[in-house]
Write a protein that holds these residues in place. Structure first.
Motif, PDB file in Angstrom:
ATOM      1  N   GLU A  54      -9.787  -4.849  -7.253  1.00  0.00           N
ATOM      2  CA  GLU A  54     -10.483  -3.723  -7.880  1.00  0.00           C
ATOM      3  C   GLU A  54      -9.901  -3.371  -9.247  1.00  0.00           C
ATOM      4  N   ILE A  55      -8.769  -3.971  -9.596  1.00  0.00           N
ATOM      5  CA  ILE A  55      -8.086  -3.634 -10.846  1.00  0.00           C
ATOM      6  C   ILE A  55      -8.692  -4.438 -11.994  1.00  0.00           C
ATOM      7  N   ARG A 102      -4.685   1.702 -14.037  1.00  0.00           N
ATOM      8  CA  ARG A 102      -5.783   1.252 -13.173  1.00  0.00           C
ATOM      9  C   ARG A 102      -5.249   0.716 -11.847  1.00  0.00           C
ATOM     10  N   ALA A 103      -4.090   0.069 -11.887  1.00  0.00           N
ATOM     11  CA  ALA A 103      -3.479  -0.412 -10.643  1.00  0.00           C
ATOM     12  C   ALA A 103      -3.127   0.762  -9.736  1.00  0.00           C
ATOM     13  N   ARG A 104      -2.555   1.792 -10.318  1.00  0.00           N
ATOM     14  CA  ARG A 104      -2.211   2.987  -9.535  1.00  0.00           C
ATOM     15  C   ARG A 104      -3.471   3.625  -8.949  1.00  0.00           C
ATOM     16  N   ASP A 157      -4.370   4.229  -5.050  1.00  0.00           N
ATOM     17  CA  ASP A 157      -4.578   5.605  -4.590  1.00  0.00           C
ATOM     18  C   ASP A 157      -5.910   5.773  -3.864  1.00  0.00           C
ATOM     19  N   ARG A 158      -6.877   4.909  -4.163  1.00  0.00           N
ATOM     20  CA  ARG A 158      -8.157   4.979  -3.451  1.00  0.00           C
ATOM     21  C   ARG A 158      -8.026   4.503  -2.007  1.00  0.00           C
ATOM     22  N   GLU A 162       4.291   7.236  -2.457  1.00  0.00           N
ATOM     23  CA  GLU A 162       4.753   8.618  -2.331  1.00  0.00           C
ATOM     24  C   GLU A 162       3.561   9.572  -2.268  1.00  0.00           C
ATOM     25  N   ALA A 163       2.556   9.333  -3.118  1.00  0.00           N
ATOM     26  CA  ALA A 163       1.368  10.189  -3.109  1.00  0.00           C
ATOM     27  C   ALA A 163       0.664  10.126  -1.759  1.00  0.00           C
ATOM     28  N   SER A 164       0.666   8.939  -1.129  1.00  0.00           N
ATOM     29  CA  SER A 164       0.014   8.811   0.177  1.00  0.00           C
ATOM     30  C   SER A 164       0.778   9.576   1.256  1.00  0.00           C
ATOM     31  N   ILE A 165       2.091   9.666   1.114  1.00  0.00           N
ATOM     32  CA  ILE A 165       2.890  10.435   2.078  1.00  0.00           C
ATOM     33  C   ILE A 165       2.568  11.921   1.953  1.00  0.00           C
TER      34      ILE A 165
END
Length: 237
Positions: A72-73, A94-96, A100-101, A157-160
């Motif tokens: 997707e990147i 874009r990778a991040r 994150d999606r 970390e954002a997913s946690i």
């Protein structure tokens, strides 16, 4: 009386893409730990044994899921020596965003080198951008590992935080409160920088980290040449 098999709607045929897509559905719904062969098979209305035609085991499934996300990147424009830093920053952003999606998928490449075709294409573009900027090949090779680890860690970390129903802003407020309670005479530097230590949004801090690493490429000395150590964890991206 139950319907005959002739009357039941036909199940969609299994395929590698269908298995990977089902794995990503489970991940987005219930997190990466919920992605098991049994759970993914249930999503596809089949038995776990059917999946082994398309994936070797759970780790192979996770690897293929990560590579699907890497697909997707968008790679962006061809490397431009005049814009390589801007291009590299945009690629990593874009990778991040792609990871994150799919919260939690960023855990897959940690301690596990991603070698799928999409991940390798991203690594190829990262290296090409750094070469366009005149960065030493040895620096570029090691930096690709370090930079992608940073991007993965930020997304994981954002997913946690998401799983816990909180955010980095909440964590910042908690840290501010804890640091404020420290004795100023024992921790004078922390106390004097308290406002800076807990300032900025997660996005601002992530962007700053990318800038710090990319600008550092221009100033760091190349690592000393030596053979790859046994058990090296170097990764292509």
């Amino acid at each position: 009386m139950g319907r005959s098999t002739r009357d039941r709607p036909a199940k969609p045929p299994l395929s590698r893409d269908a298995v990977v897509a089902a794995g990503l559905d489970v991940l987005r719904a219930d997190g990466i730990d919920a992605v098991t062969m049994r759970r993914v098979a249930a999503e596809l209305d089949t038995g776990p044994a059917s999946l082994y035609v398309y994936v070797r085991n759970r780790q192979d499934l996770l690897d293929q899921m990560f590579d699907a996300v890497a697909g997707e990147i968008a790679l962006g424009d061809e490397p431009d020596p005049a814009r390589w830093r801007e291009q590299l920053t945009a690629l990593l952003m874009r990778a991040r965003e792609a990871m994150d999606r799919h919260p939690g998928v960023a855990r897959v490449p940690l301690a596990n080198v991603p070698t799928g075709p999409n991940a390798v294409r991203v690594a190829e573009r990262m290296l090409a951008l750094m070469r366009a900027g005149g960065i030493d090949d040895r620096v570029s090779a090691w930096a690709t590992d370090a930079i992608f680890l940073y991007v993965n860690a930020a997304s994981y970390e954002a997913s946690i935080y998401l799983e816990e129903g909180t955010s980095s802003d909440d964590a910042g407020e908690e840290i501010h409160g804890q640091f404020s309670a420290l004795p100023a005479d024992e921790f004078p530097t922390i106390f004097s920088m308290l406002g800076h230590l807990t300032s900025g949004s997660a996005d601002q801090r992530f962007a700053f980290g990318l800038q710090l690493m990319i600008e550092g490429l221009l100033h760091v000395k190349p690592p000393a040449p030596q053979g790859a150590a046994a058990g090296s964890r170097g990764r292509p991206g």
